[in-house]
Design a protein around this motif. Structure first.
Motif, PDB file in Angstrom:
ATOM      1  N   LYS A  81     -29.234  26.669  11.956  1.00  0.00           N
ATOM      2  CA  LYS A  81     -29.799  27.909  10.939  1.00  0.00           C
ATOM      3  C   LYS A  81     -29.495  26.960   9.917  1.00  0.00           C
ATOM      4  N   TYR A  82     -28.113  26.912   9.455  1.00  0.00           N
ATOM      5  CA  TYR A  82     -27.866  26.646   8.373  1.00  0.00           C
ATOM      6  C   TYR A  82     -27.881  24.846   7.919  1.00  0.00           C
ATOM      7  N   TYR A  83     -28.450  24.563   9.166  1.00  0.00           N
ATOM      8  CA  TYR A  83     -28.002  22.996   8.973  1.00  0.00           C
ATOM      9  C   TYR A  83     -29.472  22.371   7.969  1.00  0.00           C
ATOM     10  N   ASN A  84     -29.972  23.760   8.318  1.00  0.00           N
ATOM     11  CA  ASN A  84     -31.927  22.916   7.524  1.00  0.00           C
ATOM     12  C   ASN A  84     -31.671  23.021   6.350  1.00  0.00           C
ATOM     13  N   ILE A  85     -30.457  23.746   5.159  1.00  0.00           N
ATOM     14  CA  ILE A  85     -30.198  23.429   4.177  1.00  0.00           C
ATOM     15  C   ILE A  85     -29.756  22.701   3.608  1.00  0.00           C
ATOM     16  N   ALA A  86     -29.531  21.837   4.349  1.00  0.00           N
ATOM     17  CA  ALA A  86     -28.388  20.508   3.662  1.00  0.00           C
ATOM     18  C   ALA A  86     -29.822  18.909   3.760  1.00  0.00           C
ATOM     19  N   ASP A  87     -29.036  18.246   3.603  1.00  0.00           N
ATOM     20  CA  ASP A  87     -29.494  17.258   2.975  1.00  0.00           C
ATOM     21  C   ASP A  87     -28.459  16.103   4.024  1.00  0.00           C
ATOM     22  N   ASN A 110     -32.240  15.756  10.404  1.00  0.00           N
ATOM     23  CA  ASN A 110     -32.022  15.048  10.383  1.00  0.00           C
ATOM     24  C   ASN A 110     -31.513  14.942   9.278  1.00  0.00           C
ATOM     25  N   LEU A 111     -30.125  15.055   9.397  1.00  0.00           N
ATOM     26  CA  LEU A 111     -29.415  14.970   7.838  1.00  0.00           C
ATOM     27  C   LEU A 111     -28.229  13.148   8.509  1.00  0.00           C
ATOM     28  N   VAL A 112     -28.352  13.278   7.106  1.00  0.00           N
ATOM     29  CA  VAL A 112     -27.618  11.717   6.965  1.00  0.00           C
ATOM     30  C   VAL A 112     -26.372  12.273   7.267  1.00  0.00           C
ATOM     31  N   SER A 121     -16.500   9.161  15.389  1.00  0.00           N
ATOM     32  CA  SER A 121     -17.983   8.930  14.232  1.00  0.00           C
ATOM     33  C   SER A 121     -18.350   7.491  14.425  1.00  0.00           C
ATOM     34  N   LYS A 122     -17.907   6.973  14.591  1.00  0.00           N
ATOM     35  CA  LYS A 122     -18.270   5.219  13.909  1.00  0.00           C
ATOM     36  C   LYS A 122     -19.121   5.146  15.371  1.00  0.00           C
ATOM     37  N   LYS A 123     -19.250   5.483  16.197  1.00  0.00           N
ATOM     38  CA  LYS A 123     -20.221   5.006  17.436  1.00  0.00           C
ATOM     39  C   LYS A 123     -20.987   5.543  17.506  1.00  0.00           C
ATOM     40  N   ILE A 124     -21.226   7.628  17.029  1.00  0.00           N
ATOM     41  CA  ILE A 124     -22.117   7.997  17.008  1.00  0.00           C
ATOM     42  C   ILE A 124     -23.222   7.515  16.202  1.00  0.00           C
ATOM     43  N   ILE A 125     -22.328   7.514  14.631  1.00  0.00           N
ATOM     44  CA  ILE A 125     -22.898   7.148  13.996  1.00  0.00           C
ATOM     45  C   ILE A 125     -24.179   5.700  13.378  1.00  0.00           C
ATOM     46  N   ASN A 126     -22.920   4.958  14.125  1.00  0.00           N
ATOM     47  CA  ASN A 126     -23.463   3.338  14.103  1.00  0.00           C
ATOM     48  C   ASN A 126     -24.398   2.816  12.601  1.00  0.00           C
ATOM     49  N   ASN A 127     -25.560   2.638  12.792  1.00  0.00           N
ATOM     50  CA  ASN A 127     -26.170   2.191  11.617  1.00  0.00           C
ATOM     51  C   ASN A 127     -26.978   3.122  10.576  1.00  0.00           C
ATOM     52  N   LEU A 155     -32.551   7.170   2.322  1.00  0.00           N
ATOM     53  CA  LEU A 155     -32.202   8.042   2.661  1.00  0.00           C
ATOM     54  C   LEU A 155     -33.041   8.813   3.860  1.00  0.00           C
ATOM     55  N   ASN A 156     -33.960   8.329   3.578  1.00  0.00           N
ATOM     56  CA  ASN A 156     -34.795   8.865   4.368  1.00  0.00           C
ATOM     57  C   ASN A 156     -34.695   8.629   5.484  1.00  0.00           C
ATOM     58  N   LYS A 157     -35.346   7.084   5.461  1.00  0.00           N
ATOM     59  CA  LYS A 157     -34.743   6.506   6.846  1.00  0.00           C
ATOM     60  C   LYS A 157     -34.097   6.938   7.552  1.00  0.00           C
ATOM     61  N   LEU A 158     -32.365   6.903   6.784  1.00  0.00           N
ATOM     62  CA  LEU A 158     -31.439   6.592   7.671  1.00  0.00           C
ATOM     63  C   LEU A 158     -31.409   8.958   8.905  1.00  0.00           C
ATOM     64  N   ARG A 159     -32.367   9.154   7.994  1.00  0.00           N
ATOM     65  CA  ARG A 159     -32.390  10.717   8.455  1.00  0.00           C
ATOM     66  C   ARG A 159     -33.668  10.641   9.453  1.00  0.00           C
ATOM     67  N   LYS A 160     -34.455   9.720   9.539  1.00  0.00           N
ATOM     68  CA  LYS A 160     -35.123   9.881  10.485  1.00  0.00           C
ATOM     69  C   LYS A 160     -34.661   8.675  12.002  1.00  0.00           C
ATOM     70  N   LYS A 161     -33.960   7.566  11.609  1.00  0.00           N
ATOM     71  CA  LYS A 161     -32.496   6.420  12.478  1.00  0.00           C
ATOM     72  C   LYS A 161     -31.830   7.486  12.990  1.00  0.00           C
ATOM     73  N   ALA A 162     -31.072   8.637  12.556  1.00  0.00           N
ATOM     74  CA  ALA A 162     -30.257   9.172  12.839  1.00  0.00           C
ATOM     75  C   ALA A 162     -30.607  10.481  13.454  1.00  0.00           C
ATOM     76  N   ARG A 163     -31.864  10.910  13.001  1.00  0.00           N
ATOM     77  CA  ARG A 163     -32.018  11.970  14.266  1.00  0.00           C
ATOM     78  C   ARG A 163     -32.477  11.062  15.603  1.00  0.00           C
ATOM     79  N   LEU A 164     -32.921  10.057  15.641  1.00  0.00           N
ATOM     80  CA  LEU A 164     -33.423   8.922  16.594  1.00  0.00           C
ATOM     81  C   LEU A 164     -32.485   8.553  17.492  1.00  0.00           C
ATOM     82  N   ARG A 165     -30.965   8.639  17.001  1.00  0.00           N
ATOM     83  CA  ARG A 165     -30.027   7.940  17.920  1.00  0.00           C
ATOM     84  C   ARG A 165     -29.821   8.883  18.702  1.00  0.00           C
ATOM     85  N   ALA A 166     -29.491  10.086  17.456  1.00  0.00           N
ATOM     86  CA  ALA A 166     -28.912  11.327  17.838  1.00  0.00           C
ATOM     87  C   ALA A 166     -29.387  11.899  19.988  1.00  0.00           C
TER      88      ALA A 166
END
Length: 177
Positions: A81-87, A110-112, A121-127, A155-166
């Motif tokens: 629930k608290y992740y929703n607060i953040a960017d 959808n957090l960067v 971490s580097k493997k998780i985050i990638n690009n 930053l919005n593009k990174l958010r979307k890419k991060a969610r999709l990657r995860a």
């Protein structure tokens, strides 16, 4: 991300619409590097990063000496629930990390992601986010400035890419297989 939970919690904790909220989810422990990150965050605030706010969640975070524009909630159940607060989600650990569930959870919301170059971490985050190569206050400060100079669209593009990657790489089914 739930926009209704985001709005409700941002209102409750008095975060403004244009605030960039960084969440650090971790128990207080030297390996998690709260002290170093809080120092870097305070320095960034002192040097003009006015729209950055910090949210600390985890055991004993509510006992830390925190700078202005920081909210420490202590241990919380239903952390999702608290992740929703953040960017942005940050993992500034110095050592001892393996596979960070916190990074993946943040990315799924959808957090960067931002992390020190430790464990997987580097493997998780990638690009899809930012890696802190120098795990010290200067390295963290440099990342905060880099984020502040990033365009909102990027930053919005990174958010979307991060969610999709995860979602594609770290779902419960994939992880158990």
């Amino acid at each position: 991300r739930s926009n209704s939970i985001r709005k409700s919690l941002r209102d409750k904790y008095k975060f403004k619409k244009n605030d960039i909220v960084i969440i650090l989810v971790a128990r207080v422990d030297p390996m998690k590097n709260h002290k170093g990150f809080l120092y870097a965050f305070k320095k960034a605030k002192d040097n003009g990063l006015d729209n950055f706010k910090l949210l600390l969640v985890g055991k004993e975070t509510d006992k830390l000496n925190i700078p202005s524009d920081t909210l420490a909630l202590g241990m919380k159940l239903n952390i999702e629930k608290y992740y929703n607060i953040a960017d942005i989600i940050i993992l500034p650990s110095l050592f001892g990390e393996g596979f960070s569930n916190v990074l993946v959870e943040g990315m799924l919301t959808n957090l960067v992601p931002v992390s020190s170059n430790i464990g997987d971490s580097k493997k998780i985050i990638n690009n899809t986010g930012f890696i802190i190569d120098e795990i010290n206050e200067i390295g963290m400060l440099n990342i905060l400035y880099k984020i502040s100079r990033s365009k909102k669209a990027m930053l919005n593009k990174l958010r979307k890419k991060a969610r999709l990657r995860a979602y594609k790489n770290f779902s419960p089914k994939i992880m158990t297989d």
